[in-house]
Scaffold this active site. Structure first.
Site, short mmCIF file in Angstrom:
data_model
loop_
_atom_site.label_atom_id
_atom_site.label_comp_id
_atom_site.label_asym_id
_atom_site.label_seq_id
_atom_site.Cartn_x
_atom_site.Cartn_y
_atom_site.Cartn_z
N ASP A 2 0.82 -1.22 0.00
CA ASP A 2 0.00 0.00 0.00
C ASP A 2 0.86 1.27 0.00
O ASP A 2 1.91 1.31 0.63
CB ASP A 2 -0.91 -0.01 1.23
CG ASP A 2 -2.06 0.97 1.08
OD1 ASP A 2 -2.41 1.33 -0.06
OD2 ASP A 2 -2.62 1.39 2.12
N HIS A 19 2.58 3.06 -9.20
CA HIS A 19 2.37 1.61 -9.33
C HIS A 19 3.59 0.95 -9.99
O HIS A 19 4.01 -0.12 -9.60
CB HIS A 19 1.11 1.32 -10.13
CG HIS A 19 -0.15 1.75 -9.43
ND1 HIS A 19 -0.42 1.42 -8.11
CD2 HIS A 19 -1.23 2.47 -9.85
CE1 HIS A 19 -1.60 1.93 -7.75
NE2 HIS A 19 -2.10 2.58 -8.79
N LEU A 113 10.71 -20.90 -3.67
CA LEU A 113 9.83 -19.89 -3.05
C LEU A 113 8.53 -19.86 -3.83
O LEU A 113 8.54 -19.93 -5.05
CB LEU A 113 10.51 -18.51 -3.14
CG LEU A 113 9.66 -17.29 -2.75
CD1 LEU A 113 9.52 -17.21 -1.22
CD2 LEU A 113 10.27 -15.99 -3.27
N ARG A 172 -5.17 -1.39 8.97
CA ARG A 172 -6.34 -2.23 8.71
C ARG A 172 -5.95 -3.38 7.79
O ARG A 172 -4.89 -3.36 7.16
CB ARG A 172 -7.50 -1.40 8.13
CG ARG A 172 -7.14 -0.58 6.93
CD ARG A 172 -8.37 0.16 6.38
NE ARG A 172 -8.00 1.10 5.34
CZ ARG A 172 -7.94 2.42 5.48
NH1 ARG A 172 -8.28 2.98 6.61
NH2 ARG A 172 -7.57 3.19 4.47
N SER A 174 -8.16 -4.75 5.32
CA SER A 174 -8.71 -4.56 3.97
C SER A 174 -8.97 -5.87 3.23
O SER A 174 -8.62 -6.02 2.05
CB SER A 174 -7.79 -3.66 3.14
OG SER A 174 -7.64 -2.40 3.75
C1 IPE Z 1 -1.48 0.06 -3.43
O1 IPE Z 1 -1.24 1.42 -3.46
C2 IPE Z 1 -1.50 -0.57 -4.80
C3 IPE Z 1 -2.77 -1.18 -5.25
C4 IPE Z 1 -3.88 -1.23 -4.60
C5 IPE Z 1 -2.76 -1.75 -6.58
P1 IPE Z 1 -2.48 2.41 -3.53
O2 IPE Z 1 -2.85 2.60 -4.96
O3 IPE Z 1 -3.56 1.97 -2.62
O4 IPE Z 1 -1.82 3.77 -3.01
P2 IPE Z 1 -2.40 4.75 -1.88
O5 IPE Z 1 -2.69 3.91 -0.68
O6 IPE Z 1 -3.62 5.39 -2.45
O7 IPE Z 1 -1.26 5.71 -1.66
MG MG Z 2 -4.09 2.33 -0.63
#
Ligand code: IPE
Ligand code: MG
Length: 218
Positions: A2, A19, A113, A172, A174
């Protein structure tokens, strides 16, 4: 994994760049896990709730996933890593489904792995899916049990989770592996995923080693 979008925002970069940089963290993490003798790493790449994101962001995530597997499959294979997918196949774009299926197939004999990609994954959905799969084999008035349910989860062949790390600072779960983390140690780290380095990973394992696990016993 995250914090990709916050990382990009802090640097005035597009979300997709967050990403992309997040995906680059996976290979060093994989190496560190093998170095430590860890046998299974599960990565929460796309949740069943992530469909609520803008269509353009979702499309960029599928593109990235395709790119990741195409670029990394040789190194993954040669290092003895087995790719596994946990999640609902339905709804995945055909090309993503094929890319994942190909990676799973190409690495099926690898043993060093397991890299378990949770894509279109939701813990509640997984449990419902497991119950429905079990119902198809149910005989007479047979009742479900924890064992029967576990054997129908996507993770049936995997051990329970020992340590769950969430980056990005939110405390959390999620909907991630909610059944499998029943007795896991939880670690919430205040580092955005693209900044997560092997150093953070080693630190988190050290932290885990200081915990006393009692599993409800004495
Ligand atoms: C996590 O980062 C990546 C995915 C859910 C694919 P986020 O996209 O949730 O990034 P934030 O939490 O909004 O910064
Ligand atoms: Mg996020």
């Amino acid at each position: 994994m995250d914090g990709n979008r916050r990382w990009a925002k802090n640097k005035s970069l597009p979300r997709s760049e967050g990403h992309r940089r997040g995906a680059e963290v996976i290979e060093p993490l994989m190496d560190a896990a093998m170095d430590l003798g860890i046998k299974v790493v599960s990565l929460y790449a796309f949740s069943t709730e992530n469909w609520m994101r803008p269509r353009t962001e979702i499309a960029s995530l599928w593109k990235l996933l395709d790119y990741f597997f195409k670029a990394k499959i040789d190194v993954i294979t040669s290092k003895g890593v087995r790719i596994k997918h946990s999640g609902l196949d339905a709804m995945l774009p055909a090309s993503t489904y094929e890319t994942i299926a190909r990676a799973v197939d190409a690495t099926r004999h690898n043993r060093r792995l397991i890299l378990n990609f949770c894509v279109n994954y939701g813990g509640q959905q997984e449990i419902v899916h497991a119950v429905n799969s079990w119902l198809e084999t149910r005989k007479g008035g047979e009742k479900i049990s924890t064992g029967k349910l576990e054997r129908n989860l996507f993770t049936a062949e995997l051990p329970p989770v020992d340590l769950m790390i969430r980056t990005g600072g939110e405390c959390r779960i999620s909907n991630f592996l909610i059944w499998q983390i029943a007795y896991a140690e939880l670690l919430f780290m205040d580092v955005l995923w693209p900044d997560f380095s092997p150093r953070h990973f080693y630190k988190s394992i050290y932290d885990y080693q200081q915990r006393e696990r009692r599993f409800g016993g004495i």
